[in-house]
Design an enzyme around this catalytic site. Structure first.
Site, PDB file in Angstrom:
ATOM      1  N   HIS A  31       3.667   1.752  -1.713  1.00 11.23           N
ATOM      2  CA  HIS A  31       3.942   2.040  -3.129  1.00 11.23           C
ATOM      3  C   HIS A  31       2.680   2.529  -3.828  1.00 11.23           C
ATOM      4  O   HIS A  31       2.713   3.475  -4.620  1.00 11.23           O
ATOM      5  CB  HIS A  31       4.405   0.769  -3.858  1.00 11.23           C
ATOM      6  CG  HIS A  31       5.679   0.178  -3.352  1.00 11.23           C
ATOM      7  ND1 HIS A  31       5.731  -0.996  -2.641  1.00 11.23           N
ATOM      8  CD2 HIS A  31       6.962   0.597  -3.469  1.00 11.23           C
ATOM      9  CE1 HIS A  31       6.990  -1.273  -2.338  1.00 11.23           C
ATOM     10  NE2 HIS A  31       7.760  -0.323  -2.824  1.00 11.23           N
ATOM     11  N   GLN A  86      17.023   8.402   2.019  1.00 13.34           N
ATOM     12  CA  GLN A  86      17.025   8.221   0.555  1.00 13.34           C
ATOM     13  C   GLN A  86      16.333   9.399  -0.134  1.00 13.34           C
ATOM     14  O   GLN A  86      16.825   9.923  -1.141  1.00 13.34           O
ATOM     15  CB  GLN A  86      16.321   6.906   0.195  1.00 13.34           C
ATOM     16  CG  GLN A  86      16.053   6.736  -1.292  1.00 13.34           C
ATOM     17  CD  GLN A  86      15.502   5.377  -1.641  1.00 13.34           C
ATOM     18  OE1 GLN A  86      16.267   4.444  -1.777  1.00 13.34           O
ATOM     19  NE2 GLN A  86      14.203   5.249  -1.812  1.00 13.34           N
ATOM     20  N   GLU A 114       0.820  -1.222   0.000  1.00  7.20           N
ATOM     21  CA  GLU A 114       0.000   0.000   0.000  1.00  7.20           C
ATOM     22  C   GLU A 114       0.854   1.273   0.000  1.00  7.20           C
ATOM     23  O   GLU A 114       0.401   2.315  -0.458  1.00  7.20           O
ATOM     24  CB  GLU A 114      -0.951   0.005   1.202  1.00  7.20           C
ATOM     25  CG  GLU A 114      -2.245  -0.744   0.958  1.00  7.20           C
ATOM     26  CD  GLU A 114      -3.081  -0.179  -0.201  1.00  7.20           C
ATOM     27  OE1 GLU A 114      -3.288   1.047  -0.239  1.00  7.20           O
ATOM     28  OE2 GLU A 114      -3.505  -0.956  -1.060  1.00  7.20           O
ATOM     29  N   GLN A 146      22.742  -1.543  -5.155  1.00  7.85           N
ATOM     30  CA  GLN A 146      22.471  -0.898  -3.860  1.00  7.85           C
ATOM     31  C   GLN A 146      22.452  -1.896  -2.719  1.00  7.85           C
ATOM     32  O   GLN A 146      22.157  -1.529  -1.587  1.00  7.85           O
ATOM     33  CB  GLN A 146      21.196  -0.062  -3.911  1.00  7.85           C
ATOM     34  CG  GLN A 146      19.907  -0.855  -4.049  1.00  7.85           C
ATOM     35  CD  GLN A 146      18.708   0.068  -4.249  1.00  7.85           C
ATOM     36  OE1 GLN A 146      18.501   0.605  -5.326  1.00  7.85           O
ATOM     37  NE2 GLN A 146      17.923   0.269  -3.205  1.00  7.85           N
ATOM     38  N   ASP A 178      11.718   5.939   3.675  1.00  6.44           N
ATOM     39  CA  ASP A 178      13.163   5.932   3.439  1.00  6.44           C
ATOM     40  C   ASP A 178      13.612   7.397   3.450  1.00  6.44           C
ATOM     41  O   ASP A 178      13.947   7.975   2.407  1.00  6.44           O
ATOM     42  CB  ASP A 178      13.483   5.253   2.116  1.00  6.44           C
ATOM     43  CG  ASP A 178      13.113   3.782   2.146  1.00  6.44           C
ATOM     44  OD1 ASP A 178      13.466   3.092   3.113  1.00  6.44           O
ATOM     45  OD2 ASP A 178      12.429   3.326   1.217  1.00  6.44           O
TER      46      ASP A 178
END
Ligand code: PAF
Length: 280
Positions: free
Chosen positions: A34, A150, A32, A58, A147
């Site tokens: 995303h 990020q 959910e 990564q 994140d």
């Protein structure tokens, strides 16, 4: 919805795409969190592109690249349902041919927190996202606040390198018990899943103390540490209270700050964060 596996197909589809383009970069195993990004992109863009690529560069040696969950069929069904136009899901050699030999690297922001714990991780993220931006040429790119580092690193890359894309951050989506949605939650056994709820509880306890007027960074981190330490299955990676932009450690919270943690639960490493801001 079209599924594109090669750069040539993507370029052709992008050239024919009408209006504004929203990109949601993912590694698949969609949840959910995303899908909330996809919905934001859908609401704002004429063409929505989702990339699904488990990016090997990564992941460090001994990390979970091999076992990272791949759920392509379910992902495609979910994206079709959300009205996505293009899905770019290339094989590894399409993104990294044998002679690939370039990197994109952001400086000091990437040397703290996740960057310190996972050397080379952000180099892999920024390199692949720079490639995706070049290929898709989106007007907006949607990323989760979950994140948090990020998101800040990618904003810095976009600013420093003058990419013509707006980076849109979206709130973390949580389970009913507060655990932040993450593809890695799938690795947790039922007992570990129960133990993992200590993470949102610890962050909530710090938020409560902050709400009661505590501004000393060490004291706020101690609140988090005390909660996490009480859970035998949780091993603390780091607890950080840092300036929300520079990610430099704070002594006091006088402006917008990010409280972030990395916690190992069994063999699974989870990260989470909240923003603390006086007067917000
Ligand atoms: O957040 C992720 O899923 C990945 O780091 C990203 C941004 C798709 C790059 O591989």
């Amino acid at each position: 919805m079209r599924l594109l596996k090669s750069i040539a197909e993507l370029r052709e589809a992008r050239a024919a795409a009408p209006g504004s383009v929203g990109l949601v970069p993912t590694m698949g195993c969609l949840h959910e969190g995303h899908l909330s990004l996809v919905r934001l992109a859908r609401a704002k863009s004429d063409t929505v592109v989702v990339s699904i690529f488990v990016n090997p560069t990564q992941f460090g040696p001994g990390e979970d690249f091999e076992r990272y969950p791949r759920t392509m069929e379910a992902d495609l069904a979910a994206l079709e349902q959300e009205g996505v136009d293009l899905v770019f899901a290339p094989p590894v050699h399409e993104i990294y041919p044998d002679d690939f030999d370039s990197v994109v690297e952001v400086g000091s922001l990437t040397r703290r927190l996740e960057g310190e714990a996972r050397p080379g991780h952000f180099r892999g993220v920024t390199t692949v996202v720079a490639k995706l931006i070049n290929l898709v040429q989106p007007d907006r790119m949607y990323m989760g606040e979950k994140d948090g580092q990020q998101l800040r690193v990618l904003r810095k890359m976009v600013k420093d390198l003058n990419f013509a894309v707006e980076v849109v951050g979206a709130p973390t989506i949580r389970e009913a018990d507060g655990l932040a949605l993450s593809s890695r939650n799938r690795y947790l056994t039922p007992e570990e899943r129960r133990a993992a709820t200590v993470i949102p509880r610890a962050l909530a306890a710090a938020r409560e103390r902050f709400g009661a007027g505590e501004r000393d960074a060490r004291s706020l981190c101690e609140v988090v540490r005390a909660q996490l330490s009480a859970e035998p299955l949780a091993q603390i990676g780091y607890i950080s209270l840092a300036d929300s932009e520079t990610l430099e450690d704070l002594e006091r919270v006088d402006g917008r700050a990010m409280l972030s943690v990395a916690v190992q639960i069994g063999s699974t490493r989870l990260i989470d964060n909240i923003v603390l801001e006086p007067g917000a």
